[in-house]
Scaffold this motif. Structure first.
Motif, PDB file in Angstrom:
ATOM      1  N   ALA A 191      23.242  75.324  32.307  1.00  8.94           N
ATOM      2  CA  ALA A 191      23.294  74.767  33.451  1.00  8.94           C
ATOM      3  C   ALA A 191      24.734  74.183  33.881  1.00  8.94           C
ATOM      4  O   ALA A 191      25.260  74.467  35.034  1.00  8.94           O
ATOM      5  CB  ALA A 191      22.335  73.501  33.838  1.00  8.94           C
ATOM      6  N   VAL A 226      27.950  75.903  36.827  1.00 13.37           N
ATOM      7  CA  VAL A 226      28.397  75.163  38.022  1.00 13.37           C
ATOM      8  C   VAL A 226      29.949  75.592  38.114  1.00 13.37           C
ATOM      9  O   VAL A 226      30.875  75.786  37.166  1.00 13.37           O
ATOM     10  CB  VAL A 226      28.439  73.421  37.737  1.00 13.37           C
ATOM     11  CG1 VAL A 226      29.289  72.791  38.664  1.00 13.37           C
ATOM     12  CG2 VAL A 226      27.243  72.929  37.322  1.00 13.37           C
ATOM     13  N   SER A 227      30.238  75.968  39.518  1.00 11.22           N
ATOM     14  CA  SER A 227      31.477  76.455  39.755  1.00 11.22           C
ATOM     15  C   SER A 227      32.565  75.519  40.500  1.00 11.22           C
ATOM     16  O   SER A 227      33.504  75.964  40.334  1.00 11.22           O
ATOM     17  CB  SER A 227      31.162  77.803  40.864  1.00 11.22           C
ATOM     18  OG  SER A 227      30.714  77.259  41.939  1.00 11.22           O
ATOM     19  N   SER A 246      26.913  65.537  43.631  1.00 10.85           N
ATOM     20  CA  SER A 246      26.585  67.255  43.813  1.00 10.85           C
ATOM     21  C   SER A 246      26.281  67.919  42.341  1.00 10.85           C
ATOM     22  O   SER A 246      25.439  68.541  42.367  1.00 10.85           O
ATOM     23  CB  SER A 246      27.675  68.031  44.244  1.00 10.85           C
ATOM     24  OG  SER A 246      27.231  69.168  44.503  1.00 10.85           O
ATOM     25  N   LEU A 247      27.182  67.655  41.556  1.00 15.15           N
ATOM     26  CA  LEU A 247      26.919  68.073  40.179  1.00 15.15           C
ATOM     27  C   LEU A 247      25.702  67.699  39.495  1.00 15.15           C
ATOM     28  O   LEU A 247      24.798  68.382  38.699  1.00 15.15           O
ATOM     29  CB  LEU A 247      28.041  67.906  39.148  1.00 15.15           C
ATOM     30  CG  LEU A 247      29.490  68.341  39.571  1.00 15.15           C
ATOM     31  CD1 LEU A 247      30.475  67.960  38.580  1.00 15.15           C
ATOM     32  CD2 LEU A 247      29.431  69.966  39.385  1.00 15.15           C
ATOM     33  N   ARG A 248      25.329  66.425  39.632  1.00 17.80           N
ATOM     34  CA  ARG A 248      24.184  66.063  39.073  1.00 17.80           C
ATOM     35  C   ARG A 248      22.902  66.440  39.697  1.00 17.80           C
ATOM     36  O   ARG A 248      21.921  66.945  39.016  1.00 17.80           O
ATOM     37  CB  ARG A 248      24.190  64.470  39.239  1.00 17.80           C
ATOM     38  CG  ARG A 248      22.851  63.531  38.568  1.00 17.80           C
ATOM     39  CD  ARG A 248      22.472  62.304  39.033  1.00 17.80           C
ATOM     40  NE  ARG A 248      21.484  61.599  38.470  1.00 17.80           N
ATOM     41  CZ  ARG A 248      20.442  61.087  39.220  1.00 17.80           C
ATOM     42  NH1 ARG A 248      20.367  61.489  40.541  1.00 17.80           N
ATOM     43  NH2 ARG A 248      19.303  60.609  38.673  1.00 17.80           N
ATOM     44  N   ASP A 249      22.977  66.623  40.844  1.00 16.88           N
ATOM     45  CA  ASP A 249      21.902  67.476  41.486  1.00 16.88           C
ATOM     46  C   ASP A 249      21.598  68.929  41.190  1.00 16.88           C
ATOM     47  O   ASP A 249      20.536  69.309  40.961  1.00 16.88           O
ATOM     48  CB  ASP A 249      21.961  67.113  43.251  1.00 16.88           C
ATOM     49  CG  ASP A 249      22.128  66.088  43.703  1.00 16.88           C
ATOM     50  OD1 ASP A 249      21.381  65.142  43.033  1.00 16.88           O
ATOM     51  OD2 ASP A 249      22.463  65.666  44.755  1.00 16.88           O
ATOM     52  N   GLN A 250      22.890  69.428  40.903  1.00 20.50           N
ATOM     53  CA  GLN A 250      22.647  70.943  40.558  1.00 20.50           C
ATOM     54  C   GLN A 250      22.284  71.038  39.345  1.00 20.50           C
ATOM     55  O   GLN A 250      21.497  71.883  38.906  1.00 20.50           O
ATOM     56  CB  GLN A 250      24.094  71.531  40.751  1.00 20.50           C
ATOM     57  CG  GLN A 250      24.626  71.728  42.172  1.00 20.50           C
ATOM     58  CD  GLN A 250      26.001  72.238  42.165  1.00 20.50           C
ATOM     59  OE1 GLN A 250      26.365  73.267  41.330  1.00 20.50           O
ATOM     60  NE2 GLN A 250      27.083  71.678  42.770  1.00 20.50           N
ATOM     61  N   LEU A 251      22.814  70.185  38.305  1.00 20.18           N
ATOM     62  CA  LEU A 251      22.363  70.342  36.927  1.00 20.18           C
ATOM     63  C   LEU A 251      20.699  69.913  36.588  1.00 20.18           C
ATOM     64  O   LEU A 251      19.860  70.588  36.140  1.00 20.18           O
ATOM     65  CB  LEU A 251      22.987  69.425  35.923  1.00 20.18           C
ATOM     66  CG  LEU A 251      24.618  69.493  35.960  1.00 20.18           C
ATOM     67  CD1 LEU A 251      25.353  68.251  35.166  1.00 20.18           C
ATOM     68  CD2 LEU A 251      24.653  70.588  34.780  1.00 20.18           C
ATOM     69  N   ALA A 279      18.499  70.316  38.903  1.00 12.43           N
ATOM     70  CA  ALA A 279      17.804  71.670  39.504  1.00 12.43           C
ATOM     71  C   ALA A 279      17.514  72.519  38.582  1.00 12.43           C
ATOM     72  O   ALA A 279      16.715  73.162  38.361  1.00 12.43           O
ATOM     73  CB  ALA A 279      18.316  72.004  40.781  1.00 12.43           C
ATOM     74  N   ARG A 280      18.555  73.017  37.831  1.00 16.15           N
ATOM     75  CA  ARG A 280      18.689  74.001  36.825  1.00 16.15           C
ATOM     76  C   ARG A 280      17.837  73.600  35.701  1.00 16.15           C
ATOM     77  O   ARG A 280      17.252  74.301  35.062  1.00 16.15           O
ATOM     78  CB  ARG A 280      20.316  74.352  36.758  1.00 16.15           C
ATOM     79  CG  ARG A 280      20.788  75.111  37.771  1.00 16.15           C
ATOM     80  CD  ARG A 280      22.226  75.517  37.097  1.00 16.15           C
ATOM     81  NE  ARG A 280      22.578  76.405  38.248  1.00 16.15           N
ATOM     82  CZ  ARG A 280      22.540  77.967  38.167  1.00 16.15           C
ATOM     83  NH1 ARG A 280      21.717  78.453  37.614  1.00 16.15           N
ATOM     84  NH2 ARG A 280      23.228  78.544  39.189  1.00 16.15           N
TER      85      ARG A 280
END
Length: 553
Positions: free
Chosen positions: A445, A449-450, A427-432, A434-435
């Motif tokens: 980025a 991440v929270s 999930s963190l990889r996907d969020q990073l 995207a940002r």
């Protein structure tokens, strides 16, 4: 050749005697029969031909594996092979020498053998070059070695030279495609700048509330992890050394001789540091001995008392045997000798109790006991000696969940936490990713991440040949498939999770104008040639072993 060897092998490595001897012993006794195709000790397999050797013969085994063990040491300078590797090397080496005979590969001349020896890592110094001093020490050591002589070393070195020649013939030039060279150059010499986001596994605390159904399912799937091993219940008669000290008498001469034989065990008591202007009195052996004489005498008496304790335990076992004492009469028999029976909790083969000195050998002896053989031989312990008396053998069993619920719960929670940590990493990889596509920097980025705090550190530029010292080695592995601008999958390393972002990658010159191109091509060619030779020899070994393999029912 032999005359040159005899002249130069007049001295040798004293420090490696025991290493070489150990190598040879291990090679001789390791379990050849455990490997498919090599003979066991039964009469049906005494004949097991391998070219002109009989692998069922101890003498031929010693020749095969002894030569291989010595060869490994001379080639590398240390016994780096385990038994399986040594067996494979020994068989391939002998196959290569057999092939050398068929191809009429000549023995080396004195000059050729001398150059060959200079290239062996076993005689290399700290700089990697041939060290005449190290070689001279090895030569000196052969003078007093009862298991190794100049003829053995000469023969093994000459065989190694011929084996090396055969390997080169079999390996050929080692063809390498230009694309292989470019791929290796790109892998090793690309200049990388990366940012690593680190997640602390310890700080990750997902809410986990397993139900009874969860635990039951986990236990059913992993019940083998909780099997209670076989145990034995014994009682024991103890003969402590301290009980025999009063029976020991020693003379002054014996105490002094004991000290002289073991001076390191009895260091002189520390004394206050004298003032600078005072010259300390020179130490003398007599004065040092006088300072520790009480400790020496006590240690000597205790050592002799240990022998008396062992003798008393042996006398008991002899009396039990000669008196044909039944198991049910042991207590009364021991009571008549004023020897109390002590109890100890049941224990497994791997967990000898402290009461028995935590000695695995004592535990092993306990597991040899049974209703028919209910008492052991005398066994020594750090405190003296014991005789074990069998009570019960408890077979291994799988417990019910209630017995190990705490362990099962802890293991379940740990496993679930790791699963969720890995999922969080995706999930963190996907969020990073995207940002980063939206234009954020990696640091920004990661800060946005929270789910879990990420610590970011940037490294580079560097190459994989010379990575930063403080860069986690696991992070460099991500560069194998990572491209500029990409974020890796989470890599777990210890109690950390790593996400690697390729900030920049600069590919080196991939043409032959780059000096490293020629070096890399040569290295790859050598590797390919060595692999080709090894594959050919491995096939030779398999075919030769198959000729005398036992028939399959």
């Amino acid at each position: 050749m032999i005359s040159w060897i005899q002249k130069t092998f007049q001295h040798h490595f004293r420090t490696i005697f025991m290493v070489l001897l150990g190598l040879v012993i291990v090679a001789f006794v390791f379990t050849i029969g455990a490997s498919p195709g090599l003979g066991r000790a039964d009469h049906k397999r005494l004949q097991r031909q391998f070219f002109d050797l009989n692998l069922g013969s101890q003498e031929d085994q010693e020749r095969l594996f002894g030569d291989a063990g010595l060869s490994v040491y001379l080639q590398l300078g240390y016994p780096s092979f385990d038994n399986a590797q040594l067996q494979e090397y020994a068989l391939q080496r002998y196959a290569g020498l057999h092939l050398a005979g068929q191809l009429n590969v000549p023995a080396p001349s004195d000059t050729e053998l001398g150059e060959f020896i200079k290239g062996l890592r076993g005689f290399a110094g700290a700089d990697g070059n041939f060290d005449p001093k190290r070689y001279a020490e090895f030569r000196d050591s052969l003078k007093t070695n009862p298991r190794l002589n100049e003829a053995d070393v000469s023969r093994v070195l000459a065989d190694d030279y011929r084996y090396n020649r055969v390997q080169k013939l079999l390996g050929g030039p080692g063809y390498v495609l230009p694309e292989d060279v470019k791929a290796q150059l790109t892998r090793a010499d690309s200049s990388w700048t990366i940012a690593v986001a680190t997640a602390d596994y310890k700080a990750f605390a997902p809410e986990l509330k397993p139900t009874d159904a969860d635990l039951t399912k986990f236990f059913d799937e992993n019940s083998f992890r909780y099997e209670i091993p076989a145990q034995v219940r014994v009682r024991y008669a103890e003969f402590p050394s301290t009980a025999f000290v009063s029976q020991v008498n020693v003379t002054d001469a014996e105490v002094r001789a004991y000290y002289d034989a073991n001076p390191a065990r009895f260091p002189k008591p520390a004394t206050p540091t004298p003032a600078p202007q005072v010259t300390p009195a020179p130490a003398t052996p007599d004065a040092d001995f006088a300072a520790v004489r009480p400790q020496v005498e006590a240690a000597l008496k205790l050592e002799r008392a240990q022998r008396l304790a062992a003798k008393a335990a042996s006398d008991l076992t002899l009396a039990l045997y000669e008196g044909k004492v039944a198991a049910g009469n042991v207590e009364s028999f021991l009571s008549g000798r004023s020897v109390p029976l002590k109890t100890v909790a049941p224990f497994s083969r791997e967990a000898a109790p402290a009461e028995l000195g935590s000695n695995p050998q004592v535990a092993a002896e306990a597991f040899k006991l049974s209703e028919e053989r209910y008492f052991s031989d005398a066994l020594t312990t750090p405190a003296g000696a014991v005789v074990l008396f069998w009570q019960e053998s408890i077979p291994a069993r799988t417990p019910v969940l209630a017995e190990v619920r705490d362990r099962v719960t802890a293991d379940y929670l740990d496993g679930e936490k790791r699963k969720r940590f890995v999922a969080l990493g995706q999930s963190l990889r996907d969020q990073l990713t995207a940002r980063l596509k939206a234009g954020d920097t990696f640091e920004k980025a990661a800060g946005a991440v929270s789910a879990l705090k990420l610590e970011v550190k940037t490294y580079g530029p560097f190459t994989r040949r010379q990575p930063p010292q403080d860069l986690d080695y696991a992070a460099t592995g991500a560069l194998e498939t990572l491209k500029k601008g990409e974020v890796s999958q989470m890599i777990t390393s210890g109690d950390k999770g790593l996400l690697v972002y390729a900030v920049d990658q600069k590919v080196p010159d991939l043409t032959e104008a780059n000096p490293q191109y020629v070096t890399t091509r040569t290295q790859l060619a050598q590797f390919t040639a060595a692999r080709n030779a090894a594959d050919y020899l491995r096939e030779m070994v398999e075919k030769e072993l198959a000729k005398s393999a036992p028939a399959t029912p």
